[in-house]
Motif scaffolding. Structure first.
Motif, PDB file in Angstrom:
ATOM      1  N   UNK A  78       0.831  -1.201   0.000  1.00 14.33           N
ATOM      2  CA  UNK A  78       0.000   0.000   0.000  1.00 14.33           C
ATOM      3  C   UNK A  78       0.868   1.255   0.000  1.00 14.33           C
ATOM      4  N   UNK A  79       1.885   1.269   0.843  1.00 15.88           N
ATOM      5  CA  UNK A  79       2.761   2.442   0.938  1.00 15.88           C
ATOM      6  C   UNK A  79       3.492   2.682  -0.376  1.00 15.88           C
ATOM      7  N   UNK A  80       3.923   1.615  -1.024  1.00 18.09           N
ATOM      8  CA  UNK A  80       4.652   1.756  -2.281  1.00 18.09           C
ATOM      9  C   UNK A  80       3.751   2.327  -3.372  1.00 18.09           C
ATOM     10  N   UNK A  81       2.526   1.815  -3.486  1.00 15.61           N
ATOM     11  CA  UNK A  81       1.598   2.313  -4.502  1.00 15.61           C
ATOM     12  C   UNK A  81       1.222   3.763  -4.211  1.00 15.61           C
ATOM     13  N   UNK A  82       0.937   4.061  -2.929  1.00 16.83           N
ATOM     14  CA  UNK A  82       0.574   5.433  -2.564  1.00 16.83           C
ATOM     15  C   UNK A  82       1.711   6.412  -2.829  1.00 16.83           C
ATOM     16  N   UNK A  83       2.948   5.916  -2.821  1.00 17.40           N
ATOM     17  CA  UNK A  83       4.097   6.781  -3.090  1.00 17.40           C
ATOM     18  C   UNK A  83       4.294   7.037  -4.580  1.00 17.40           C
ATOM     19  N   UNK A  84       3.450   6.422  -5.413  1.00 16.96           N
ATOM     20  CA  UNK A  84       3.528   6.661  -6.853  1.00 16.96           C
ATOM     21  C   UNK A  84       4.444   5.737  -7.610  1.00 16.96           C
ATOM     22  N   UNK A 120      -3.458   4.224  -6.400  1.00 16.61           N
ATOM     23  CA  UNK A 120      -3.646   4.913  -5.131  1.00 16.61           C
ATOM     24  C   UNK A 120      -4.699   4.183  -4.312  1.00 16.61           C
ATOM     25  N   UNK A 121      -4.728   4.498  -3.031  1.00 19.36           N
ATOM     26  CA  UNK A 121      -5.724   3.898  -2.150  1.00 19.36           C
ATOM     27  C   UNK A 121      -7.078   4.550  -2.378  1.00 19.36           C
ATOM     28  N   UNK A 122      -8.127   3.746  -2.312  1.00 15.67           N
ATOM     29  CA  UNK A 122      -9.496   4.243  -2.424  1.00 15.67           C
ATOM     30  C   UNK A 122      -9.958   4.683  -1.041  1.00 15.67           C
TER      31      UNK A 122
END
Length: 202
Positions: A78-84, A120-122
């Motif tokens: 989650x953190x990796x995806x949210x970081x772009x 990104x997170x929903x």
């Protein structure tokens, strides 16, 4: 599944995703990629963490042009995806083993896709429910309407990730073995054998 298409009929492809070997087996049509995703709902998600390659099998599903998966809140993915960061998701299904008259030409009939995505997170509760409704009702009609919806604690503990496919490709093989002319007289059977692998979910 909702087949609405907003991003055009073909996936973008660059040197990173364009298929070179056996390029005639390649496709960049969203339609065939979406069909594979919808049927399998199992993707292998690859990413880099601390300089090391990590690949995790996850339930991945589609709503319109977006892919979704869920992980634990505050998980590394989650953190990796949210970081772009870009992640790579692969899907593959072997339908038949192809047995030729020579060892070299043994192969398989298959469908596969490799997709490079960002997301990104929903956070919107309505999209959260609609996304999970899509996969649950696809597995069993009206399942979402019959079960208890997630409570506040469950929603806080679940990170639903929405992904946009930035580029990718599809590749497949079908048909008979490709035997050399000089091998065709060999008295060994050749043909295709259906893949009988079964999956146990728990």
């Amino acid at each position: 599944m909702d087949t609405t298409n907003h991003f055009g009929p073909e996936l973008p492809a660059t040197a990173k995703s364009r298929i070179r070997r056996a390029a005639k087996r390649a496709s960049y049509q969203r339609e065939v990629v979406y069909q594979l995703v919808d049927e399998l709902k199992l993707g292998h998600v690859g990413f880099i963490q601390n300089g090391e390659v990590v690949i995790i099998p996850l339930t991945v599903w589609r709503k319109r042009d977006f892919l979704y998966f869920h992980v634990a809140n505050k998980s590394r993915l989650q953190k990796l995806v949210d970081a772009g960061e870009t992640i790579c998701i692969s899907f593959a299904q072997y339908d038949e083993w192809v047995l030729a008259k020579s060892a070299f030409h043994h192969s398989a009939n298959y469908r596969s896709a490799v997709l490079f995505c960002r997301g990104e997170r929903v956070h919107d509760s309505r999209e959260f429910d609609e996304a999970f409704k899509v996969i649950m009702n696809d597995i069993e009609p009206d399942r979402w309407e019959q079960v208890r919806p997630p409570n506040i604690q469950e929603r806080k503990g679940t990170a639903l990730m929405r992904l946009t496919i930035e580029e990718g490709s599809f590749k497949s093989r079908s048909g008979a073995p490709t035997d050399n002319k000089e091998d065709q007289s060999l008295t060994v059977w050749s043909g295709s054998v259906q893949n009988s692998v079964s999956f146990l979910y728990h």
